[in-house]
Scaffold this motif. Structure first.
Motif, short mmCIF file in Angstrom:
data_model
loop_
_atom_site.label_atom_id
_atom_site.label_comp_id
_atom_site.label_asym_id
_atom_site.label_seq_id
_atom_site.Cartn_x
_atom_site.Cartn_y
_atom_site.Cartn_z
N LYS A 27 -51.50 -62.99 69.10
CA LYS A 27 -52.63 -62.56 68.40
C LYS A 27 -52.74 -61.20 68.58
CE LYS A 27 -55.75 -66.34 69.00
NZ LYS A 27 -57.36 -66.93 69.43
N ASP A 28 -51.93 -60.65 69.48
CA ASP A 28 -51.77 -59.18 69.75
C ASP A 28 -50.67 -58.52 69.01
OD1 ASP A 28 -49.75 -60.01 70.91
OD2 ASP A 28 -50.41 -59.13 72.96
N GLY A 29 -50.12 -59.35 67.85
CA GLY A 29 -49.08 -58.66 67.27
C GLY A 29 -47.92 -58.71 67.72
N PHE A 62 -30.93 -57.67 66.67
CA PHE A 62 -31.57 -56.39 66.31
C PHE A 62 -33.01 -56.48 66.27
CE2 PHE A 62 -27.15 -56.43 64.88
CZ PHE A 62 -26.76 -55.11 65.19
N ILE A 63 -33.78 -55.54 66.57
CA ILE A 63 -35.20 -55.10 66.23
C ILE A 63 -35.29 -54.14 65.14
CG2 ILE A 63 -37.40 -54.66 66.93
CD1 ILE A 63 -36.41 -57.49 67.81
N VAL A 64 -35.73 -54.57 63.94
CA VAL A 64 -35.67 -53.63 62.84
C VAL A 64 -37.19 -53.18 62.45
CG1 VAL A 64 -35.25 -53.06 60.21
CG2 VAL A 64 -33.64 -54.53 61.71
N LYS A 65 -37.24 -51.59 62.74
CA LYS A 65 -38.76 -51.15 62.53
C LYS A 65 -38.84 -49.66 61.93
CE LYS A 65 -42.70 -49.38 65.14
NZ LYS A 65 -43.18 -49.15 66.56
N ASP A 66 -39.46 -49.20 61.11
CA ASP A 66 -39.41 -48.05 60.64
C ASP A 66 -37.95 -47.53 60.09
OD1 ASP A 66 -42.31 -47.97 61.11
OD2 ASP A 66 -41.90 -47.13 63.22
N VAL A 115 -41.70 -60.35 63.55
CA VAL A 115 -42.37 -59.99 64.81
C VAL A 115 -43.79 -59.61 64.22
CG1 VAL A 115 -42.62 -58.65 66.80
CG2 VAL A 115 -40.50 -59.02 65.83
N ASN A 116 -44.26 -59.03 63.60
CA ASN A 116 -45.31 -58.77 62.80
C ASN A 116 -45.17 -58.67 61.39
OD1 ASN A 116 -45.08 -56.00 63.36
ND2 ASN A 116 -45.69 -56.21 65.37
N ASN A 117 -46.16 -57.92 60.91
CA ASN A 117 -45.88 -57.40 59.51
C ASN A 117 -44.92 -56.17 59.21
OD1 ASN A 117 -47.57 -59.13 58.30
ND2 ASN A 117 -49.57 -57.81 58.62
N GLU A 118 -44.89 -55.56 60.44
CA GLU A 118 -44.01 -54.26 60.41
C GLU A 118 -42.45 -54.18 61.19
OE1 GLU A 118 -47.31 -53.96 61.52
OE2 GLU A 118 -47.93 -53.51 59.24
N ILE A 119 -42.36 -55.37 61.97
CA ILE A 119 -41.15 -55.58 62.61
C ILE A 119 -40.66 -56.64 62.20
CG2 ILE A 119 -40.11 -55.29 65.10
CD1 ILE A 119 -42.63 -53.81 65.83
N ASP A 148 -45.32 -52.88 69.23
CA ASP A 148 -44.71 -51.75 68.82
C ASP A 148 -43.12 -51.96 68.88
OD1 ASP A 148 -43.87 -51.72 71.43
OD2 ASP A 148 -44.92 -49.94 72.13
N GLY A 149 -42.48 -53.27 69.04
CA GLY A 149 -41.15 -53.38 68.92
C GLY A 149 -40.44 -53.40 70.26
#
Length: 487
Positions: free
Chosen positions: A352-354, A328-332, A301-305, A383-384
């Motif tokens: 562009k907004d991530g 699934f969405i995987v984050k943190d 999704v982006n660098n963190e998600i 933010d996921g």
């Protein structure tokens, strides 16, 4: 003269008179019935061609307020009818949809539109679509005029027998359209001033965006060159272009694991207890079936998600293998199920907004393998947070039409197969992940295409009509303009 002789002569004279009357009556009954006809005082159009009746050798006629067409070679071909004459069996008229001929008019003849003409009722055997016609008792009989058979354009024949479309207007007059063969199907590419569409047998037609002129069927070399562009518009967004092959999803002891997170548990001896849920980084989904194999795709999704999609099979894979899909969405260190998006994505569109769009296109054809699939669009914010655009538009299916700097244009509809039940919420929508879905146009059946200038086109699903919905302009092409012979 003696009375007996006068009596004999009288009897003989009466007998001769009686015979003469009978002969005259028989001859009169044997002669074809004659009727008065006249030329139409209104306009008549056949497949878009205005008939110039005043100068036709075989003009259209009107009898009992019904328009009659001559069964000449040109007219029968334009009407897609097979007309055959046999001395013994008489006249046969059959529907034959192979012919695609523009109405040809034999001009150079002078008719008087105000004159009353005489036609005769056809007295030979006649059958229409293998049905015998009792012409003597027909309210609108088949006629003969200038040695040509004339056929009545009644509802019974035009609609019931030949399935033609007719219309009447006090200003436009009488219009007749025969069954039109569908030639133009799928718009797939545009370049400069032209659109490109697939036709019959994968022919490719070039259509001016102004809708002026007639579409041009491309020669093979030119068509092959254009066909290579069919997948260009969405090629940069193919999910395979973004797949992260370095991050593995594994099956261990009937549990599918990604980055030490238990995504799915198939173990019968692992209790799905509250204690286990608290100890795990994700709430495992306990399944009763035993997993046989699975497929996975990991997309950023982006660098963190990350976006993780799984397809789980419960037996050897074939068309009818029982299976389930999970997203699934995987984050943190947490994996959150996304039940509203349960198909492998075809396209990924990073913004562009991530945020990112994940799109699974509806199948182009239905089969046992694709029967469960639908067109789905999911927005995942930076933010996921996930938003199902199917839920926003209340549509079972969303088809991607256009991508423009993070905004999408989609077609929203419910039924994949006809007859389609159109809902009030179906239509063309603009999607922006930061705003509610905005409906642009109501839904109409057909093939949609958005060109490079964001003009929305609709190819009618039944006819060769193309509409620029954005400019509210439309053009209809008759099949004889696009092809002359089907077989």
């Amino acid at each position: 003269m003696p009375f007996p002789n006068r009596l004999i002569k009288c009897v003989v004279g009466l007998a001769l008179l009686f015979v003469s009357i009978n002969l005259a009556t028989d001859q009169a009954s044997a002669a074809p019935k004659q009727v008065n006809v006249h030329m139409p005082t209104f306009n008549v159009e056949l497949n878009g061609v205005l008939i110039e009746n005043e100068h036709q050798k075989y003009p259209l006629l009107v009898y009992n307020d019904i328009t009659y067409f001559p069964m000449t070679w040109d007219y029968s071909r334009a009407l897609s009818l097979s007309v055959n004459w046999d001395q013994e069996s008489g006249l046969s008229i059959l529907r034959n949809n192979q012919f695609r001929q523009k109405p040809q008019q034999s001009l150079g003849f002078n008719n008087d539109p105000s004159q009353v003409y005489t036609a005769t009722v056809a007295d030979y055997p006649i059958n229409v679509n293998w049905k015998n016609i009792d012409n003597t008792n027909e309210p609108y009989p088949i006629l003969q005029f200038r040695d040509i058979t004339y056929f009545p354009m009644t509802w019974r024949f035009t609609h019931d027998e030949f399935e033609w479309a007719t219309s009447w207007d006090n200003k436009a007059g009488f219009k007749l359209a025969t069954i039109q063969h569908k030639v133009l199907y799928h718009l797939f590419y545009d370049e400069g001033d032209f659109l490109y569409a697939y036709g019959n047998q994968n022919d490719i037609y070039q259509i001016n965006k102004s809708l002026e002129g007639t579409p041009v069927r491309l020669a093979k070399d030119a068509a092959d060159k254009i066909a290579k562009h069919e997948k260009d518009r969405f090629q940069p967004y193919q999910a395979a272009n973004f797949e992260n092959n370095n991050e593995k999803v594994e099956l261990k002891d009937q549990t599918i694991i990604y980055k030490q997170l238990e995504l799915l548990s198939f173990s019968s001896n692992k209790a799905n207890t509250q204690e286990n849920k608290q100890q795990s980084n994700v709430m495992p989904i306990a399944l009763r079936n035993k997993v046989h194999s699975f497929e996975s795709i990991v997309l950023p999704v982006n660098n963190e998600i990350s976006f993780v999609h799984l397809t789980v099979y419960y037996a050897d894979r074939d068309i009818y293998t029982p299976q389930d899909s999970f997203t699934f969405i995987v984050k943190d260190g947490r994996a959150v199920p996304v039940p509203e998006f349960n198909q492998r994505p075809n396209y990924v569109i990073p913004n562009k907004d991530g945020s990112s769009w994940f799109i699974s296109q509806a199948p182009s054809s239905m089969s046992a393998r694709t029967a469960r699939l639908r067109g789905q669009v999911l927005h995942v914010s930076s933010d996921g947070t996930t938003t199902s655009m199917n839920n926003q538009t209340q549509a079972d299916n969303l088809d991607l039409l256009y991508v423009d700097q993070g905004a999408l244009i989609v077609r929203a509809y419910s039924d994949l197969l006809p007859p389609q039940q159109i809902k009030e919420t179906d239509g063309i929508y603009a999607l922006d992940g930061n705003k509610p879905a905005a409906k642009l146009y109501p839904y109409l059946p057909g093939d949609y295409y958005v060109d490079a200038s964001r003009n929305l086109y609709l190819m009618d699903g039944m006819t060769n009509r193309l509409t620029n919905i954005t400019t509210n302009s439309s053009k209809y092409w008759w099949d004889y303009e696009l092809m002359t012979q089907l077989y």
